[in-house]
Structures are given as structure tokens and as C-alpha cells.
Design a protein around this motif. Structure first.
Motif, PDB file in Angstrom:
ATOM      1  N   ARG A  21       0.847  -1.200   0.000  1.00 41.67           N
ATOM      2  CA  ARG A  21       0.000   0.000   0.000  1.00 41.67           C
ATOM      3  C   ARG A  21       0.878   1.243   0.000  1.00 41.67           C
ATOM      4  NH1 ARG A  21      -5.154   0.797   0.302  1.00 41.67           N
ATOM      5  NH2 ARG A  21      -5.502  -1.430   0.591  1.00 41.67           N
ATOM      6  N   PRO A  39      -8.097  10.962  -3.125  1.00 42.66           N
ATOM      7  CA  PRO A  39      -7.521   9.628  -2.931  1.00 42.66           C
ATOM      8  C   PRO A  39      -6.502   9.651  -1.792  1.00 42.66           C
ATOM      9  CG  PRO A  39      -6.670  10.630  -4.947  1.00 42.66           C
ATOM     10  CD  PRO A  39      -7.731  11.546  -4.435  1.00 42.66           C
ATOM     11  N   TRP A  42      -3.222   3.582  -2.188  1.00 44.28           N
ATOM     12  CA  TRP A  42      -3.613   2.574  -3.166  1.00 44.28           C
ATOM     13  C   TRP A  42      -2.746   1.343  -3.023  1.00 44.28           C
ATOM     14  CZ3 TRP A  42       0.006   6.184  -4.524  1.00 44.28           C
ATOM     15  CH2 TRP A  42       1.104   5.761  -5.266  1.00 44.28           C
ATOM     16  N   PHE A  50      -5.907  -1.647  -9.828  1.00 45.18           N
ATOM     17  CA  PHE A  50      -5.502  -1.060  -8.557  1.00 45.18           C
ATOM     18  C   PHE A  50      -6.732  -0.875  -7.674  1.00 45.18           C
ATOM     19  CE2 PHE A  50      -2.906   0.307 -12.068  1.00 45.18           C
ATOM     20  CZ  PHE A  50      -1.624   0.039 -11.636  1.00 45.18           C
ATOM     21  N   ARG A  51      -6.497  -0.894  -6.380  1.00 42.73           N
ATOM     22  CA  ARG A  51      -7.570  -0.587  -5.414  1.00 42.73           C
ATOM     23  C   ARG A  51      -7.136   0.626  -4.611  1.00 42.73           C
ATOM     24  NH1 ARG A  51     -10.288  -5.476  -2.951  1.00 42.73           N
ATOM     25  NH2 ARG A  51     -11.363  -5.249  -4.962  1.00 42.73           N
ATOM     26  N   VAL A  52      -7.940   1.674  -4.705  1.00 47.89           N
ATOM     27  CA  VAL A  52      -7.629   2.958  -4.089  1.00 47.89           C
ATOM     28  C   VAL A  52      -8.597   3.209  -2.947  1.00 47.89           C
ATOM     29  CG1 VAL A  52      -7.483   5.457  -4.499  1.00 47.89           C
ATOM     30  CG2 VAL A  52      -6.755   3.851  -6.282  1.00 47.89           C
ATOM     31  N   THR A  83      -7.034  10.501  -9.221  1.00 48.22           N
ATOM     32  CA  THR A  83      -6.536   9.129  -9.170  1.00 48.22           C
ATOM     33  C   THR A  83      -5.811   8.763 -10.458  1.00 48.22           C
ATOM     34  OG1 THR A  83      -8.305   8.472  -7.646  1.00 48.22           O
ATOM     35  CG2 THR A  83      -7.234   6.720  -8.901  1.00 48.22           C
ATOM     36  N   THR A 124     -13.955   3.026  -1.393  1.00 48.57           N
ATOM     37  CA  THR A 124     -13.102   2.069  -2.093  1.00 48.57           C
ATOM     38  C   THR A 124     -13.292   2.243  -3.588  1.00 48.57           C
ATOM     39  OG1 THR A 124     -13.248   0.460  -0.280  1.00 48.57           O
ATOM     40  CG2 THR A 124     -12.579  -0.373  -2.437  1.00 48.57           C
TER      41      THR A 124
END
Length: 319
Positions: A21, A39, A42, A50-52, A83, A124
Motif C-alpha cells: 500500500r 484519494p 492505493w 488497482f484498489r484505491v 486518481t 473504495t
């Protein structure tokens, strides 16, 4: 120019591997003030996914509440924009001095899930990067597609295409414009803030024009959120907000909580020439309204946007 989805030239942030992360900095998001960065951090899931984690504050100075229940759906588009730049820099190797140009942006949101009561909940954001274009080892542009969830619920979907230009190429492109040497049109007086769904005159980006359904763009270059850094043209998100304000004024619907927003950009909006916005109400019913807004400058199209206000509209898949 070759289209591919490789990650050549990515920064050191990207080599930590899936599961690591990374914090978002104000510099990566192109925002000088931390309060304007949505944001938070991530994690990389794959080369293109990707997960932010994001945060939408209830009391933001510009992207704040539009009534006593709802947050502003425009915060979705701003989060997508930030983002996209963060990932372009940190995961795809775009240098820090890259100039970004927004080509198009589309958001489908459910305003009834954008509630002030949920503002403390983290957001998310699941991101997929596609249409990645390289020029040598650098990034020429890409598309990002995102799903936004909060408190376990799908709140919005969005997609946008962004181009990247080196400082040298940008200078060659812009050197003949008077705005690059500081030329500006005088800042006109704003329309009344309630007409466009705003509380403060400094947040109004429309000025009166010479006929109903038309306005002049009011580009306040000293605004700390709309113009966070010196610029020689009008940022795309200012035009996006101008389209929403024009749709609000044309429809008479307050608050104008967009459930669908789409905008495409044809050229830069310049600061040294008046930019006209024209709004046409396409469909107006008891529960919703759709408005088309176009921007022109010096007889040339600048952008076109379509906005739909439907208070109870569900989130629909993007085409």
C-alpha cells in the motif's frame, strides 16, 4: 505510437509488488493543498488493476454539500481525475513535470448513496487502466475506469481518457498563445449564486451573456480549488463545473444532483478570449431532466457535455 498495457518506466512505487500500500501525496494528485486531495492510498492488484482508498469530506470548501442530505456528485469526477494522475505518475512512469490533458470524462452516480451521513466512511475505488499508450519509455496517455463503493454500496462508476505531454512539447504547442505570456480577459461579474446552485459568488463560473440559455465562462484564476496552480488555459474540471452550473440554470432544478454526466473536450479553453456556453434542455419530466451544454470560443467548439438529473436514479452500467 504503440498501444500496449506494459509498465515500462514506472517509478519505484510500482516495484513493491501486489499488496503493498502506497500513500497519495498532494504532488502526485497535482493539488498543492492536502485538503483538496481525495484519494488517500492505493494497492496494486496487477499491472493494470488497482484498489484505491479515498475520502470525500462533508465540509470541503468547494466540493461540499449541495443540500442538507447529499454530497456533490461532482466529487466523483474530481476523484477520478486525481486518481488517474496519481497512477500515471507512480505506476506508469509519467515524470513529475508531465502536462495532462483530459480528453473525455463520464460518470454515472446514485445521489441517494452520496449521503452526508456516510461522509466519514472510506471510499473504495476499483481501478482498471486500459488503452495505455507509450511514446518511447514515457507515457503518452491511457484510459481509467473506476467503480466507487462506500459503506458496502456501489455509489458510482466512471471512466476518463487522459493524454500526457512533456514540458518541451507543451511549450512548443502553447508558445504562440497570448495567454502563455499572461494575457487574460477581464473577470466578469458572476450570475447570482442561487441561480447555479452555489452559495458563494467566488464559486460561480458563469457570467451573463446576451441571450437566454447562454452564458460566458467566468474563469477566476485566483480561485484556490479551480485554479490550484498557475495555468495558461482553463482546466477541464472548471469546464465540467461550468456545464453543471449551466444545466442548473437552464433547468431551474435545485439542487441539480447529476446522476449521469458525460463531457468530451475538443481543444483548450483559452484565458485570453471569451468562451460562450449554450444550454439546451432535452428532456424535462416531473422527476428528472437532461441538459446538453456546449462551449465555443472564437467560433470553434471547445467541449460538449450532457448532464441528467434524476433524484432516485440507480447506478447503471457504462456503455
Amino acid at each position: 505510437m504503440e498501444d500496449q498495457t506494459g509498465r515500462r518506466g514506472a517509478s519505484a512505487n510500482a516495484v513493491a509488488g501486489p499488496g503493498a500500500r502506497t500513500r497519495v501525496t498532494a504532488g502526485l494528485a497535482h493539488r498543492p493543498r492536502a485538503a483538496d486531495v481525495f484519494p488517500v492510498d492505493w494497492v496494486r492488484l496487477s499491472d493494470t488493476r488497482f484498489r484505491v482508498t479515498a475520502h470525500w469530506p462533508a465540509d470541503h470548501a468547494f466540493f461540499g454539500p449541495v443540500d442538507d442530505r447529499h454530497q456533490d456528485p461532482m466529487v466523483v469526477g474530481e476523484t477520478l481525475r486525481q486518481t488517474s494522475m496519481v497512477l500515471a505518475h507512480a505506476e506508469f512512469g509519467a515524470p513529475a513535470d508531465t502536462h495532462f490533458v483530459m480528453r473525455d470524462l463520464e460518470v454515472c452516480a446514485d445521489p441517494d448513496r452520496l449521503l452526508l451521513a456516510d461522509a466519514d466512511e472510506p471510499v473504495t475505488v476499483d481501478v482498471t487502466c486500459s488503452e495505455v499508450r507509450r511514446r518511447g519509455r514515457g507515457l503518452n496517455g491511457m484510459r481509467t475506469t473506476m467503480e466507487f463503493r462506500r459503506a458496502g454500496l456501489l455509489v458510482a462508476r466512471g471512466t476518463g481518457s487522459t493524454g500526457c505531454t512533456s514540458p518541451a512539447a507543451y511549450r512548443r504547442l502553447r508558445e504562440r498563445r497570448p495567454a502563455s505570456r499572461g494575457a487574460r480577459t477581464p473577470l466578469p461579474e458572476p450570475v447570482p449564486p442561487p441561480l447555479v446552485g452555489r452559495h458563494r459568488a467566488e464559486d460561480v463560473v458563469l457570467a451573463p451573456a446576451d441571450r437566454p440559455g447562454s452564458w460566458l465562462l467566468r474563469a477566476h484564476t485566483g480561485h484556490p480549488v479551480l485554479f490550484p496552480r498557475p495555468n495558461d488555459h482553463v482546466p477541464g474540471m472548471v469546464l465540467f463545473e461550468a456545464a453543471r452550473q449551466a444545466a442548473t440554470a437552464a433547468s431551474g432544478r435545485l439542487p441539480f444532483l447529476p446522476s449521469e454526466l458525460a463531457v468530451s473536450f475538443s481543444r483548450y479553453a483559452e484565458l485570453d478570449s471569451p468562451c460562450r456556453l449554450d444550454a439546451e434542455v432535452l428532456d424535462k419530466g416531473e422527476d428528472g431532466v437532461t441538459v446538453r451544454v456546449s462551449g465555443t470560443q472564437d467560433g470553434q467548439p471547445v467541449f460538449a457535455a450532457t448532464l441528467t438529473r434524476a433524484p432516485a436514479a440507480p447506478v447503471r452500467p457504462l456503455p
